[in-house]
Design an enzyme around this catalytic site. Structure first.
Site, short mmCIF file in Angstrom:
data_model
loop_
_atom_site.label_atom_id
_atom_site.label_comp_id
_atom_site.label_asym_id
_atom_site.label_seq_id
_atom_site.Cartn_x
_atom_site.Cartn_y
_atom_site.Cartn_z
N HIS A 133 0.72 -1.15 0.09
CA HIS A 133 -0.02 0.14 -0.01
C HIS A 133 0.76 1.17 -0.06
O HIS A 133 2.11 1.32 0.62
CB HIS A 133 -0.93 0.13 1.20
CG HIS A 133 -1.54 1.39 1.55
ND1 HIS A 133 -0.92 2.23 2.66
CD2 HIS A 133 -2.44 2.28 0.97
CE1 HIS A 133 -1.52 3.29 2.62
NE2 HIS A 133 -2.49 3.21 1.88
N HIS A 167 12.30 -1.25 4.45
CA HIS A 167 12.62 -0.26 5.42
C HIS A 167 13.71 0.17 5.03
O HIS A 167 13.82 1.81 5.50
CB HIS A 167 12.44 -1.02 6.72
CG HIS A 167 11.27 -1.20 7.17
ND1 HIS A 167 10.37 -0.31 8.04
CD2 HIS A 167 10.29 -2.26 7.22
CE1 HIS A 167 9.31 -0.78 8.50
NE2 HIS A 167 9.24 -1.94 7.90
#
Length: 297
Positions: A133, A167
């Protein structure tokens, strides 16, 4: 800075459209290069593009955008990439929510708003390839402006190295602007994408921010652009690594159950879903994030 911000609005809206075009092109290229696996016999997926509109209560034009959805591809089972620029006045319910959450008591007297952004959700064919997303947006009222958004990974089968790689790219782009952004916005994502009734996170996180207004519009817009730029390298790296991993029916079943979790979050907790429906935007575009198939045990 509470004036009409005509130039800034135009730049933000154009950027979200530019990012949309880059992502759509990259995803269709990914479909073209998927030349192995059980679904290789399918035609390469392509986006179906539909113009969306938002009608004001008086029937006047209130903006709209593009809804781009690909279904049944070689890599993507369903992916939507939406952009919109909407404006008008907030209804009483939305005014109250905005005033309470944003600290904007003047909304009742002047409830005008303008909002533009991009929203993306991808559900994958291969259960080893994570769903994802991403969204970024700018919101303006006569009482203030702010940016928000983020990107988060939602694997049903987790790989620690994929989480770390995703990340790392988010952190790199955040650090270009403020070394405090990544830890702050990572923690915010962990909190925001948590599902209380399940007692667990929706996925493995990423970054999330809202209400970003440092007083320097150029600075905040530059950061929001970099959040968008981080998306393709972060997601494509993981996808290209996993898209040829063999999978079986047990893996697919696990994926469908995880999608149920995703649907629960989006329908119960997601602010963007609530805002889109409350302000009268096209419901198909608002609910584009829902998976094509899901399962509950």
């Amino acid at each position: 800075m509470t004036h009409e911000m005509t130039h800034e609005k135009a730049r933000a809206s154009a950027w979200f459209r530019q990012l949309r075009d880059q992502i759509v092109s990259a995803f269709e290229a990914l479909e073209d290069t998927q030349l192995s696996g059980p679904l290789v016999g399918l035609p390469a997926g392509r986006f179906e593009v539909t113009e969306t509109t938002r009608d004001a209560e008086d029937g006047s034009d209130a903006g709209g955008g593009l809804m781009s959805v690909m279904r049944g591809g070689r890599v993507f089972e369903k992916v939507g990439v939406n952009v919109s620029t909407v404006y008008g006045t907030l209804g009483e319910r939305a005014q109250m929510a905005m005033a309470a959450r944003k600290g904007l008591p003047g909304m009742k007297d002047d409830p005008r708003f303008w909002a533009a952004g991009i929203s993306l959700v991808a559900h994958m064919q291969n259960p080893h390839t994570p769903a994802v997303h991403m969204n970024t947006r700018m919101f303006w009222t006569p009482h203030g402006w702010w940016f928000g958004g983020g990107s988060d990974l939602n694997p049903c089968i987790e790989y620690a190295e994929d989480t770390a790689a995703f990340h790392a790219i988010q952190k790199e782009h955040c650090n270009r602007h403020d070394p405090e952004y990544y830890p702050r916005f990572k923690a915010w994502a962990d909190e925001y994408f948590y599902i209380p009734h399940r007692g667990r996170a929706r996925g493995v996180g990423g970054i999330f921010y809202d209400d970003l207004n440092t007083g320097d519009w150029e600075k905040d817009f530059a950061f929001t652009q970099d959040v968008g730029r981080a998306f393709l390298p972060a997601f494509l790296g993981v996808t290209e690594k996993r898209r040829d991993t063999p999978w079986n029916e047990a893996d697919k079943d696990r994926q469908l159950v995880h999608r149920g979790l995703y649907a629960e979050y989006n329908l119960v907790y997601d602010r963007g879903t609530k805002f889109g429906l409350e302000t009268g935007h096209n419901p198909d575009a608002v609910l584009m994030s829902l998976p094509p198939m899901a399962k509950w045990v």
